[in-house]
Design a protein around this motif. Structure first.
Motif, PDB file in Angstrom:
ATOM      1  N   HIS A 179      25.206 -18.400  13.938  1.00  0.00           N
ATOM      2  CA  HIS A 179      23.771 -18.486  14.173  1.00  0.00           C
ATOM      3  C   HIS A 179      23.252 -19.901  13.929  1.00  0.00           C
ATOM      4  N   ARG A 180      23.515 -20.444  12.739  1.00  0.00           N
ATOM      5  CA  ARG A 180      23.187 -21.811  12.355  1.00  0.00           C
ATOM      6  C   ARG A 180      21.724 -22.054  11.989  1.00  0.00           C
TER       7      ARG A 180
ATOM      8  N   SER B  53      20.639 -38.513  16.088  1.00  0.00           N
ATOM      9  CA  SER B  53      20.982 -38.178  14.698  1.00  0.00           C
ATOM     10  C   SER B  53      20.077 -37.098  14.133  1.00  0.00           C
ATOM     11  N   ALA B  54      19.278 -36.460  14.995  1.00  0.00           N
ATOM     12  CA  ALA B  54      18.343 -35.436  14.520  1.00  0.00           C
ATOM     13  C   ALA B  54      19.098 -34.267  13.897  1.00  0.00           C
ATOM     14  N   THR B  55      18.563 -33.751  12.809  1.00  0.00           N
ATOM     15  CA  THR B  55      19.161 -32.613  12.132  1.00  0.00           C
ATOM     16  C   THR B  55      18.635 -31.323  12.737  1.00  0.00           C
TER      17      THR B  55
ATOM     18  N   ALA C 211      22.759 -25.031   4.505  1.00  0.00           N
ATOM     19  CA  ALA C 211      23.841 -25.200   3.541  1.00  0.00           C
ATOM     20  C   ALA C 211      24.130 -26.685   3.351  1.00  0.00           C
ATOM     21  N   PRO C 212      24.680 -27.075   2.207  1.00  0.00           N
ATOM     22  CA  PRO C 212      24.937 -28.498   1.954  1.00  0.00           C
ATOM     23  C   PRO C 212      25.781 -29.161   3.030  1.00  0.00           C
ATOM     24  N   GLU C 213      26.800 -28.462   3.527  1.00  0.00           N
ATOM     25  CA  GLU C 213      27.693 -29.067   4.513  1.00  0.00           C
ATOM     26  C   GLU C 213      27.020 -29.323   5.857  1.00  0.00           C
ATOM     27  N   GLN C 214      25.916 -28.623   6.147  1.00  0.00           N
ATOM     28  CA  GLN C 214      25.254 -28.818   7.428  1.00  0.00           C
ATOM     29  C   GLN C 214      24.613 -30.192   7.547  1.00  0.00           C
TER      30      GLN C 214
ATOM     31  N   GLY D 222      26.773 -32.318   9.480  1.00  0.00           N
ATOM     32  CA  GLY D 222      27.147 -31.828  10.802  1.00  0.00           C
ATOM     33  C   GLY D 222      28.284 -30.840  10.791  1.00  0.00           C
ATOM     34  N   ILE D 223      28.594 -30.269   9.629  1.00  0.00           N
ATOM     35  CA  ILE D 223      29.680 -29.298   9.505  1.00  0.00           C
ATOM     36  C   ILE D 223      29.068 -27.932   9.208  1.00  0.00           C
ATOM     37  N   SER D 224      29.518 -26.935   9.942  1.00  0.00           N
ATOM     38  CA  SER D 224      29.040 -25.576   9.645  1.00  0.00           C
ATOM     39  C   SER D 224      30.053 -24.564  10.157  1.00  0.00           C
ATOM     40  N   ASP D 225      30.156 -23.463   9.444  1.00  0.00           N
ATOM     41  CA  ASP D 225      30.929 -22.316   9.914  1.00  0.00           C
ATOM     42  C   ASP D 225      30.198 -21.057   9.461  1.00  0.00           C
ATOM     43  N   TYR D 226      30.868 -19.926   9.529  1.00  0.00           N
ATOM     44  CA  TYR D 226      30.203 -18.667   9.216  1.00  0.00           C
ATOM     45  C   TYR D 226      29.668 -18.641   7.792  1.00  0.00           C
TER      46      TYR D 226
END
Length: 608
Positions: free
Chosen positions: A130-131, A167-169, A177-180, A183-187
């Motif tokens: 979803h993200r 570079s927009a978030t 989540a901190p990793e987002q 630019g890193i994300s998973d379930y």
């Protein structure tokens, strides 16, 4: 910002803007082909890479089919707009609800957690993330049923920004989540966001806030979340541990599935509060759940205007409601009328049996009193010279087929369908009962649309039409009403109450031939304008198919409504105050070329 109400996008009419965000607007719309209300999300001037990637993602999302994932009906492009078409959910969002409630009881929060976790688990099992899980992307029906919406938009924007070297978030800082931030994300990023939502539901606040998005992001990365019990001392230690594990900085230390998270919460809740069973935690109806129609005095931070429907949800079973295996008139099922307990037995079942002679005397007294009672009621009903009863009684043949007055009254209850027509209570005295197998009781009987046979009371509608029949007995306000119903052919059938025939206004509990139900507030001759208070929802309580018998039970007290189908609660105490009293009737209809017919029998109405 001015909206685009009145615009037509493809086959969709945009009637009213209901929400506005930073990248899109949502409109209440109408699908002219399928003849139904829809929600249309219009995206602001998105670039070509975003649109193409979104289309691919939308196709993947369209393949998801889960009870708690809001389905995507359609998407399209009409320069300069891109749009998505989804079901219109009347209740609003979880963000709206939390604005009014601030924080929720432990079991109610568990119910929402379970529903959204099940949606995420299903998506993750199908390799869809979803993200952007947040309260404004969770839609609530008035009965507390939740849908997770807006799959795909976040991923499409991430890929488009990468294509454009932006570079927009993407995401909402309070729920990221901190990793987002890298630019890193998973379930597990979705699970972290769900943990933030649970924290907010139980404490009335998110764990991290700051003056800037960057400040919030840094706190997610560096600062441990404050203990939830610091803001709500009702949170048990074991429950708090579950919440904090979901918010671990390291994804490896979080729960590794959405299902594991929701199960851990519910099990901790049951250990901490043994009286709070898992069944209670998963119930969609909770005690003293109240939302009021209003707009907030302050806008929410992530936010579009708040529009919320008044609803009150209470425990699913009345304390006096005992489901017995022995059928009673409240749940007649397929029992013949002759085998039912008498009204006197129902009201005095706790007393010991009397000798046969006493019973015989009672029956004789009842036979003597019945003519007097009928005479008194006839005077009362006919007192108003322009009442529907008096119109129907102007002829001694008023209840016989072919009577023109009856035909006129039936015609008033017929409407052409310009839209698709596509669950022992503490009851008082019996207000009305009729087995519906022979004329009488004030029921319309024109010989065609409304008529009697030994099988029951038939309601007939022509192809692509909706029709209803009713009794002109005195109006009822607070009551419990039960009836047996079966659909012979067509699309829908239902129980009408609080009917005002002249204005064509009423409530109706509708069932269709595929095992779904809905609760509608109707007014006027155009079903497209009727308001679904609960939209079409599949229920295993319904025995679907033609010729199948279903027993409906509707309970209404003031502005609150509760419904059962075949002894099973389908939803509890939804509040609507549009109509306060009226007549009782039945409805059938079809949106196909074939006609429709439904048969009803064994009607009982009790004071409530």
């Amino acid at each position: 910002m001015k909206g685009i109400e009145g615009t037509t996008l493809g086959r969709y009419e945009l009637h009213r803007r209901v929400a506005q965000g930073s990248t899109s607007e949502v409109y209440l719309g109408f699908d002219r082909r399928v003849k139904r209300r829809v929600a249309i999300k219009v995206l602001y001037g998105s670039n070509e890479p975003f649109v193409r990637r979104f289309e691919r993602e939308a196709l993947a999302i369209g393949a998801l089919s889960h009870n708690h994932i809001l389905p995507l009906y359609d998407f399209g492009e009409q320069s300069p707009w891109y749009y998505l078409v989804m079901p219109f959910i009347e209740g609003g969002t979880l963000r709206d609800y939390l604005y009014h409630r601030e924080r929720l009881p432990l079991d109610e929060a568990g119910s929402y957690l379970y529903q959204i976790a099940s949606a995420l688990q299903y998506a993750h099992d199908h390799d869809i993330l979803h993200r952007d899980v947040k309260p404004s992307n969770i839609l609530l029906r008035p009965d507390g049923y939740a849908y997770l919406a807006d799959f795909g938009l976040a991923k499409a924007k991430i890929e488009a920004d990468a294509y454009n070297h932006s570079s927009a978030t993407v995401g909402t800082p309070e729920y990221m989540a901190p990793e987002q931030s890298n630019g890193i994300s998973d379930y597990r990023s979705d699970i972290y966001a769900l943990g933030i939502i649970l924290y907010q539901m139980l404490t009335g606040r998110v764990p991290f806030s700051a003056e800037t998005p960057v400040g919030i992001t840094l706190k997610h990365i560096q600062v441990p979340p404050p203990p939830p019990s610091q803001f709500n001392d009702a949170i048990p230690t074991i429950v708090e541990s579950v919440m904090l594990q979901a918010l671990a900085k390291d994804p490896e230390q979080r729960y590794q599935s959405a299902r594991a998270f929701s199960n851990a919460y519910l099990q901790a809740l049951q250990k901490a509060i043994p009286t709070c069973s898992l069944e209670n935690a998963l119930a969609l109806t909770q005690t003293d759940l109240m939302i009021t129609i209003s707009e907030p005095t302050e806008p929410a931070e992530d936010a579009s205007p708040l529009i919320k429907k008044t609803t009150k949800l209470q425990p699913p079973v009345d304390p006096d409601f005992v489901l017995s295996e022995v059928p009673t008139p409240l749940f007649p099922l397929q029992m013949p009328m002759a085998s039912w307990p008498s009204p006197n037995q129902l009201r005095q079942a706790h007393r010991p049996s009397r000798p046969f002679l006493f019973t015989l005397i009672s029956l004789l007294l009842l036979l003597l009193a019945l003519p007097l009672l009928m005479f008194w009621y006839s005077i009362r009903w006919q007192a108003a010279p322009n009442s529907l009863f008096s119109l129907a009684s102007q002829s001694s043949q008023g209840l016989l087929p072919g009577n023109p007055v009856q035909a006129t009254l039936a015609a008033r209850a017929r409407v052409q369908a310009t839209a698709g027509i596509t669950s022992e209570i503490g009851a008082g005295p019996i207000l009305y009962t009729h087995d519906l197998t022979s004329p009488g009781g004030g029921w319309l009987n024109d010989g065609q649309q409304c008529h009697f046979t030994p099988q029951g009371y038939h309601v007939y509608a022509a192809s692509r039409a909706l029709a209803w029949c009713y009794t002109n007995a005195p109006s009822f306000t607070n009551m419990a009403i039960t009836v047996q119903a079966r659909l012979s052919r067509g699309t829908i059938y239902g129980l009408i109450f609080r009917l005002q025939p002249e204005s064509q206004s009423f409530y109706v509990l509708e069932l269709n031939n595929t095992g779904s139900y809905r609760f509608v507030r109707a007014q006027g001759s155009d079903p497209a304008t009727w308001l679904p208070l609960i939209d079409w929802t599949h229920s295993g309580a319904i025995i679907n198919g033609y010729g199948q018998l279903n027993t409906l039970l509707a309970i209404m007290q003031g502005t609150q409504f509760t419904f059962y189908i075949n002894k099973q609660l389908i939803f509890s105490n939804v509040v609507d105050n549009a109509y306060t009293s009226g007549m009782v009737g039945f409805l059938t209809g079809s949106d196909q070329e074939s006609d429709s017919e439904a048969v009803f029998r064994n009607l009982w109405i009790f004071e409530k």
